[in-house]
Design a protein around this motif. Structure first.
Motif, PDB file in Angstrom:
ATOM      1  N   LEU A 126      20.518 -46.658   5.289  1.00 25.30           N
ATOM      2  CA  LEU A 126      21.164 -46.662   3.976  1.00 25.30           C
ATOM      3  C   LEU A 126      20.934 -47.982   3.256  1.00 25.30           C
ATOM      4  N   ASP A 127      21.113 -49.081   3.974  1.00 23.80           N
ATOM      5  CA  ASP A 127      20.941 -50.396   3.349  1.00 23.80           C
ATOM      6  C   ASP A 127      19.482 -50.647   2.964  1.00 23.80           C
ATOM      7  N   LEU A 128      18.561 -50.304   3.857  1.00 23.05           N
ATOM      8  CA  LEU A 128      17.149 -50.567   3.573  1.00 23.05           C
ATOM      9  C   LEU A 128      16.651 -49.689   2.419  1.00 23.05           C
ATOM     10  N   ASP A 129      17.093 -48.443   2.386  1.00 22.81           N
ATOM     11  CA  ASP A 129      16.721 -47.583   1.263  1.00 22.81           C
ATOM     12  C   ASP A 129      17.304 -48.101  -0.046  1.00 22.81           C
ATOM     13  N   HIS A 130      18.526 -48.613   0.027  1.00 27.22           N
ATOM     14  CA  HIS A 130      19.150 -49.146  -1.187  1.00 27.22           C
ATOM     15  C   HIS A 130      18.390 -50.375  -1.686  1.00 27.22           C
ATOM     16  N   TYR A 131      17.945 -51.208  -0.756  1.00 29.45           N
ATOM     17  CA  TYR A 131      17.135 -52.366  -1.137  1.00 29.45           C
ATOM     18  C   TYR A 131      15.884 -51.917  -1.878  1.00 29.45           C
ATOM     19  N   LEU A 132      15.206 -50.907  -1.352  1.00 27.16           N
ATOM     20  CA  LEU A 132      13.972 -50.441  -1.978  1.00 27.16           C
ATOM     21  C   LEU A 132      14.238 -49.836  -3.356  1.00 27.16           C
ATOM     22  N   SER A 133      15.412 -49.211  -3.523  1.00 30.61           N
ATOM     23  CA  SER A 133      15.733 -48.655  -4.841  1.00 30.61           C
ATOM     24  C   SER A 133      16.021 -49.753  -5.856  1.00 30.61           C
ATOM     25  N   LEU A 134      16.595 -50.876  -5.378  1.00 32.52           N
ATOM     26  CA  LEU A 134      16.899 -51.988  -6.274  1.00 32.52           C
ATOM     27  C   LEU A 134      15.678 -52.867  -6.542  1.00 32.52           C
ATOM     28  N   ALA A 135      14.751 -52.914  -5.582  1.00 29.83           N
ATOM     29  CA  ALA A 135      13.577 -53.791  -5.711  1.00 29.83           C
ATOM     30  C   ALA A 135      12.309 -53.008  -5.358  1.00 29.83           C
ATOM     31  N   PRO A 136      11.954 -52.003  -6.164  1.00 31.92           N
ATOM     32  CA  PRO A 136      10.824 -51.129  -5.804  1.00 31.92           C
ATOM     33  C   PRO A 136       9.473 -51.830  -5.785  1.00 31.92           C
ATOM     34  N   MET A 137       9.387 -52.992  -6.441  1.00 33.88           N
ATOM     35  CA  MET A 137       8.112 -53.714  -6.481  1.00 33.88           C
ATOM     36  C   MET A 137       8.124 -54.949  -5.582  1.00 33.88           C
ATOM     37  N   ALA A 138       9.071 -55.026  -4.671  1.00 30.66           N
ATOM     38  CA  ALA A 138       9.178 -56.192  -3.785  1.00 30.66           C
ATOM     39  C   ALA A 138       7.908 -56.344  -2.940  1.00 30.66           C
ATOM     40  N   ASP A 139       7.553 -57.581  -2.649  1.00 30.72           N
ATOM     41  CA  ASP A 139       6.347 -57.844  -1.856  1.00 30.72           C
ATOM     42  C   ASP A 139       6.420 -57.219  -0.469  1.00 30.72           C
ATOM     43  N   ASP A 140       7.639 -57.107   0.070  1.00 29.34           N
ATOM     44  CA  ASP A 140       7.787 -56.587   1.436  1.00 29.34           C
ATOM     45  C   ASP A 140       8.158 -55.108   1.456  1.00 29.34           C
ATOM     46  N   ARG A 141       7.916 -54.382   0.360  1.00 32.41           N
ATOM     47  CA  ARG A 141       8.389 -52.996   0.270  1.00 32.41           C
ATOM     48  C   ARG A 141       7.773 -52.093   1.343  1.00 32.41           C
ATOM     49  N   GLN A 142       6.489 -52.296   1.673  1.00 34.30           N
ATOM     50  CA  GLN A 142       5.859 -51.430   2.679  1.00 34.30           C
ATOM     51  C   GLN A 142       6.458 -51.679   4.059  1.00 34.30           C
TER      52      GLN A 142
END
Length: 279
Positions: free
Chosen positions: A246-262
């Motif tokens: 839940l937390d990691l998915d929420h991070y990706l939703s808030l920062a979809p272009m983050a360098d560490d997204r993959q």
């Protein structure tokens, strides 16, 4: 979490919901220690701050200049009361528990800056924190060209001296920018204090306390994307896979272009798979 810790978290949550201008830094910081290092009589420590401020107030005169009033504050806290930076055990978590700082009269740059801010507020001075990289400072808003180093006895620094200190502390890895010397709000100060605690707990393998620090950071700053990532990774280590996903998915939703997204997407998928296997 036992009843005492639960009560401390409730009080922290109540205070963290205050608007920035009404956020009581001293009390909020005391409830952090009350949860992690309790029991703590928060009212007693607030009274102690009031008493220290009353002594300082008796020495201040309306005729004093802004510099004289600041000098009185610094002399009282560092020379008379003996507050100092803990150079011998910098990463002791007690340096970040405000009640321990008051008891032991030593702490980190940020916890000593908090003491200055709280005493100054009580006597009508305007001291704020400065989120300088690698070394938290403070500033009297009526003397904005001088920066206070609480860790080293309240010495006063010019912008040039801050520039030199940054180069020395970071070996030149961080370039100086005047914006680094801008005052920060109380919420930012508390978040940085909790980040310090989180780092200490993670270095000691204390995942429960690191998780608690993340929880409190998000109470203060619910939109802090990177904190959801950090909490999710902590949950993954704790094998709390559903919470981690839940937390990691929420991070990706808030920062979809983050360098560490993959990388984080892979860890989130790992957490979801392990959560399914655990059912």
């Amino acid at each position: 979490m036992d009843a005492r810790q639960h009560h401390a978290r409730q009080q922290f949550t109540r205070l963290a919901a205050s608007p920035d201008h009404a956020l009581d830094l001293g009390e909020t910081a005391l409830w952090i220690g009350a949860e992690e290092d309790g029991p703590v009589d928060v009212e007693d420590y607030l009274t102690r701050l009031d008493d220290l401020a009353a002594t300082l107030r008796s020495r201040l005169s309306p005729d004093h200049t802004a510099r004289e009033r600041l000098d009185q504050l610094l002399a009282y806290v560092f020379r008379e009361l003996g507050f100092h930076g803990n150079e011998s055990d910098y990463y002791d978590p007690r340096n970040s528990y405000f009640h321990q700082v008051l008891d032991r009269r030593c702490g980190l740059p940020i916890s000593l800056a908090l003491l200055l801010i709280e005493l100054a507020r009580r006597v009508g001075l305007r001291v704020a924190g400065v989120g300088f990289p690698a070394h938290f400072l403070a500033v009297d808003l009526d003397l904005p060209q001088l920066y206070i180093d609480p860790f080293h006895g309240g010495r006063l620094l010019t912008e040039y001296e801050c520039r030199v200190m940054l180069r020395q502390k970071t070996q030149g890895r961080i370039e100086f920018d005047r914006n680094q010397l801008r005052p920060v709000g109380g919420r930012q100060l508390l978040v940085r204090m909790l980040n310090n605690l989180k780092s200490v707990h993670l270095s000691r393998g204390d995942l429960e306390r690191a998780l608690a620090a993340s929880d409190r950071i998000l109470l203060l700053s619910p939109g802090a994307a990177e904190e959801y990532r950090d909490r999710g990774l902590c949950q993954l280590q704790r094998r709390a896979y559903r919470a981690a996903a839940l937390d990691l998915d929420h991070y990706l939703s808030l920062a979809p272009m983050a360098d560490d997204r993959q990388l984080i997407a892979a860890r989130a998928a790992e957490a979801r798979n392990k959560a399914r296997l655990a059912n």
